[in-house]
Design a protein around this motif. Structure first.
Motif, PDB file in Angstrom:
ATOM      1  N   GLU A   1       0.830  -1.208   0.000  1.00 47.97           N
ATOM      2  CA  GLU A   1       0.000   0.000   0.000  1.00 47.97           C
ATOM      3  C   GLU A   1       0.866   1.261   0.000  1.00 47.97           C
ATOM      4  OE1 GLU A   1      -3.478   2.256  -0.047  1.00 47.97           O
ATOM      5  OE2 GLU A   1      -3.213   0.085  -0.314  1.00 47.97           O
ATOM      6  N   LEU A   2       2.001   1.220   0.665  1.00 47.06           N
ATOM      7  CA  LEU A   2       2.928   2.353   0.707  1.00 47.06           C
ATOM      8  C   LEU A   2       3.755   2.487  -0.570  1.00 47.06           C
ATOM      9  CD1 LEU A   2       4.141   1.984   4.396  1.00 47.06           C
ATOM     10  CD2 LEU A   2       2.724   3.833   3.485  1.00 47.06           C
ATOM     11  N   GLY A   3       3.711   1.468  -1.421  1.00 49.98           N
ATOM     12  CA  GLY A   3       4.391   1.563  -2.704  1.00 49.98           C
ATOM     13  C   GLY A   3       5.807   1.026  -2.740  1.00 49.98           C
ATOM     14  N   TYR A   4       6.231   0.294  -1.679  1.00 48.48           N
ATOM     15  CA  TYR A   4       7.610  -0.195  -1.647  1.00 48.48           C
ATOM     16  C   TYR A   4       7.763  -1.572  -2.286  1.00 48.48           C
ATOM     17  CZ  TYR A   4       8.771   3.749   1.276  1.00 48.48           C
ATOM     18  OH  TYR A   4       8.969   5.035   1.735  1.00 48.48           O
ATOM     19  N   ILE A   5       6.667  -2.319  -2.372  1.00 47.19           N
ATOM     20  CA  ILE A   5       6.690  -3.608  -3.047  1.00 47.19           C
ATOM     21  C   ILE A   5       5.457  -3.706  -3.937  1.00 47.19           C
ATOM     22  CG2 ILE A   5       7.992  -4.776  -1.221  1.00 47.19           C
ATOM     23  CD1 ILE A   5       5.367  -6.032  -0.269  1.00 47.19           C
ATOM     24  N   THR A   6       5.465  -4.679  -4.831  1.00 49.51           N
ATOM     25  CA  THR A   6       4.325  -4.871  -5.721  1.00 49.51           C
ATOM     26  C   THR A   6       4.167  -6.346  -6.031  1.00 49.51           C
ATOM     27  OG1 THR A   6       3.325  -4.145  -7.819  1.00 49.51           O
ATOM     28  CG2 THR A   6       5.682  -4.606  -7.833  1.00 49.51           C
TER      29      THR A   6
ATOM     30  N   THR B   1       4.214 -13.439  -6.828  1.00 50.65           N
ATOM     31  CA  THR B   1       5.434 -13.101  -6.101  1.00 50.65           C
ATOM     32  C   THR B   1       5.498 -11.600  -5.816  1.00 50.65           C
ATOM     33  OG1 THR B   1       6.636 -12.858  -8.188  1.00 50.65           O
ATOM     34  CG2 THR B   1       6.733 -15.000  -7.097  1.00 50.65           C
ATOM     35  N   TYR B   2       6.229 -11.257  -4.773  1.00 50.61           N
ATOM     36  CA  TYR B   2       6.470  -9.862  -4.402  1.00 50.61           C
ATOM     37  C   TYR B   2       7.842  -9.441  -4.921  1.00 50.61           C
ATOM     38  CZ  TYR B   2       2.659 -10.327  -0.997  1.00 50.61           C
ATOM     39  OH  TYR B   2       1.431 -10.528  -0.397  1.00 50.61           O
ATOM     40  N   ARG B   3       7.935  -8.207  -5.360  1.00 43.49           N
ATOM     41  CA  ARG B   3       9.233  -7.643  -5.734  1.00 43.49           C
ATOM     42  C   ARG B   3       9.276  -6.187  -5.305  1.00 43.49           C
ATOM     43  NH1 ARG B   3       8.737  -4.457 -10.188  1.00 43.49           N
ATOM     44  NH2 ARG B   3       6.838  -4.707 -11.433  1.00 43.49           N
ATOM     45  N   LEU B   4      10.477  -5.656  -5.176  1.00 45.65           N
ATOM     46  CA  LEU B   4      10.637  -4.259  -4.791  1.00 45.65           C
ATOM     47  C   LEU B   4      10.258  -3.345  -5.944  1.00 45.65           C
ATOM     48  CD1 LEU B   4      14.072  -4.184  -2.921  1.00 45.65           C
ATOM     49  CD2 LEU B   4      11.804  -4.560  -1.956  1.00 45.65           C
ATOM     50  N   THR B   5       9.753  -2.165  -5.614  1.00 44.77           N
ATOM     51  CA  THR B   5       9.569  -1.110  -6.600  1.00 44.77           C
ATOM     52  C   THR B   5      10.775  -0.174  -6.532  1.00 44.77           C
ATOM     53  OG1 THR B   5       8.483   0.478  -5.130  1.00 44.77           O
ATOM     54  CG2 THR B   5       7.089  -1.210  -6.151  1.00 44.77           C
ATOM     55  N   GLY B   6      10.778   0.820  -7.391  1.00 41.15           N
ATOM     56  CA  GLY B   6      11.877   1.784  -7.373  1.00 41.15           C
ATOM     57  C   GLY B   6      11.800   2.773  -6.230  1.00 41.15           C
ATOM     58  N   LYS B   7      10.742   2.713  -5.421  1.00 42.67           N
ATOM     59  CA  LYS B   7      10.576   3.707  -4.363  1.00 42.67           C
ATOM     60  C   LYS B   7      11.671   3.601  -3.313  1.00 42.67           C
ATOM     61  CE  LYS B   7       7.062   5.828  -1.425  1.00 42.67           C
ATOM     62  NZ  LYS B   7       5.650   5.790  -0.966  1.00 42.67           N
ATOM     63  N   VAL B   8      12.158   2.381  -3.066  1.00 35.84           N
ATOM     64  CA  VAL B   8      13.220   2.204  -2.071  1.00 35.84           C
ATOM     65  C   VAL B   8      14.453   2.998  -2.476  1.00 35.84           C
ATOM     66  CG1 VAL B   8      14.782   0.535  -1.014  1.00 35.84           C
ATOM     67  CG2 VAL B   8      12.379  -0.043  -1.327  1.00 35.84           C
TER      68      VAL B   8
ATOM     69  N   ALA C   1       6.738   7.362 -11.557  1.00 32.78           N
ATOM     70  CA  ALA C   1       5.562   8.018 -12.111  1.00 32.78           C
ATOM     71  C   ALA C   1       4.309   7.632 -11.341  1.00 32.78           C
ATOM     72  CB  ALA C   1       5.411   7.653 -13.585  1.00 32.78           C
ATOM     73  N   ALA C   2       4.162   6.351 -11.023  1.00 33.60           N
ATOM     74  CA  ALA C   2       2.974   5.903 -10.287  1.00 33.60           C
ATOM     75  C   ALA C   2       2.920   6.517  -8.900  1.00 33.60           C
ATOM     76  CB  ALA C   2       2.981   4.376 -10.192  1.00 33.60           C
ATOM     77  N   SER C   3       4.076   6.627  -8.251  1.00 37.57           N
ATOM     78  CA  SER C   3       4.128   7.218  -6.923  1.00 37.57           C
ATOM     79  C   SER C   3       3.701   8.681  -6.952  1.00 37.57           C
ATOM     80  CB  SER C   3       5.544   7.098  -6.352  1.00 37.57           C
ATOM     81  OG  SER C   3       5.665   7.792  -5.124  1.00 37.57           O
TER      82      SER C   3
END
Length: 244
Positions: free
Chosen positions: A55-60, A67-74, A158-160
């Motif tokens: 929900e915070l945008g750190y994983i998707t 499966t879960y993976r990191l987003t670019g937000k980190v 962009a999504a963030s």
């Protein structure tokens, strides 16, 4: 879920970061069972923490139950470390110099910092009338050609930003989409009276821009300068490795 402390460490925060670290170890994605078992958590607790991080945008997740993976937000939580930034600046400096000499205009390199960009290096035009760009200047990604080309290059960023400021995003969505289609972004006398700009992404976190008086920079010339930037980048691009 109740948060407990051990000393000065809040247990739920500790667990969330451990899950992030475990997902980071598997770039292709990690399943709930893998990260939960690896962290020694029951799957319900892990699922709740992962849902918060998503929900915070750190994983998707590509799909529910996937499966879960990191987003670019980190990566956007901090600037490059000093050594990486200096290495990038050293490699890009000749590009700035060559493009400035060829165009006669001020040329600069900027990096993403949160929802802004930060100028980290610049070559000033030697013409009496020019745009003065100084390292240390910071501007919003939205509303600037340089920001638009970076947003076009990083879908997570962009999504963030779209989620945080939907009204401003809508105002500039067409320009960002155009930057993605063309591979460069233009500002034709729209943000500052009498000033136009072209920007090209080096990576999703770094871009080069040339800006100056609109009287010297009609659209056709800006497009040619954008092509020159890409040619110069190709000449110094690292072989078989990332820029950063």
């Amino acid at each position: 879920m109740e948060s407990k402390s051990s000393g000065r460490v809040v247990q739920s925060v500790q667990r969330a970061f451990e899950l992030l670290e475990r997902i980071a170890m598997q770039p292709e994605g990690a399943r709930l069972s893998e990260v939960a078992d690896g962290a020694g958590l029951n799957r319900s607790t892990a699922h709740n923490l992962l849902a918060s991080l998503e929900e915070l945008g750190y994983i998707t997740q590509d799909k529910k139950g996937g499966t879960y993976r990191l987003t670019g937000k980190v990566n956007r939580l901090q600037r490059l470390d000093a050594e990486a930034e200096q290495a990038l600046r050293t490699r890009i400096r000749p590009v700035l110099q060559n493009v400035s000499a060829a165009s006669g205009e001020s040329t600069f390199l900027a990096l993403v910092t949160g929802h802004d960009y930060l100028c980290v290096d610049a070559v000033q035009s030697n013409k009496p009338l020019h745009l003065a760009v100084r390292p240390g200047e910071r501007k919003s990604l939205l509303g600037e050609a340089l920001g638009h080309v970076l947003l076009a290059a990083d879908t997570d960023l962009a999504a963030s930003l779209r989620g945080d400021d939907p009204d401003s995003w809508t105002q500039y969505a067409r320009e960002i989409a155009e930057a993605g289609r063309l591979g460069f972004a233009l500002d034709l006398d729209s943000q500052r009276a009498g000033i136009s700009c072209v920007a090209v992404a080096v990576t999703p976190r770094a871009a080069i821009a040339v800006a100056g008086p609109t009287s010297r920079l009609p659209k056709a010339r800006l497009v040619k300068i954008g092509e020159k930037i890409r040619q110069e980048l190709d000449a110094v691009r690292p072989a078989n490795q990332e820029w950063l």
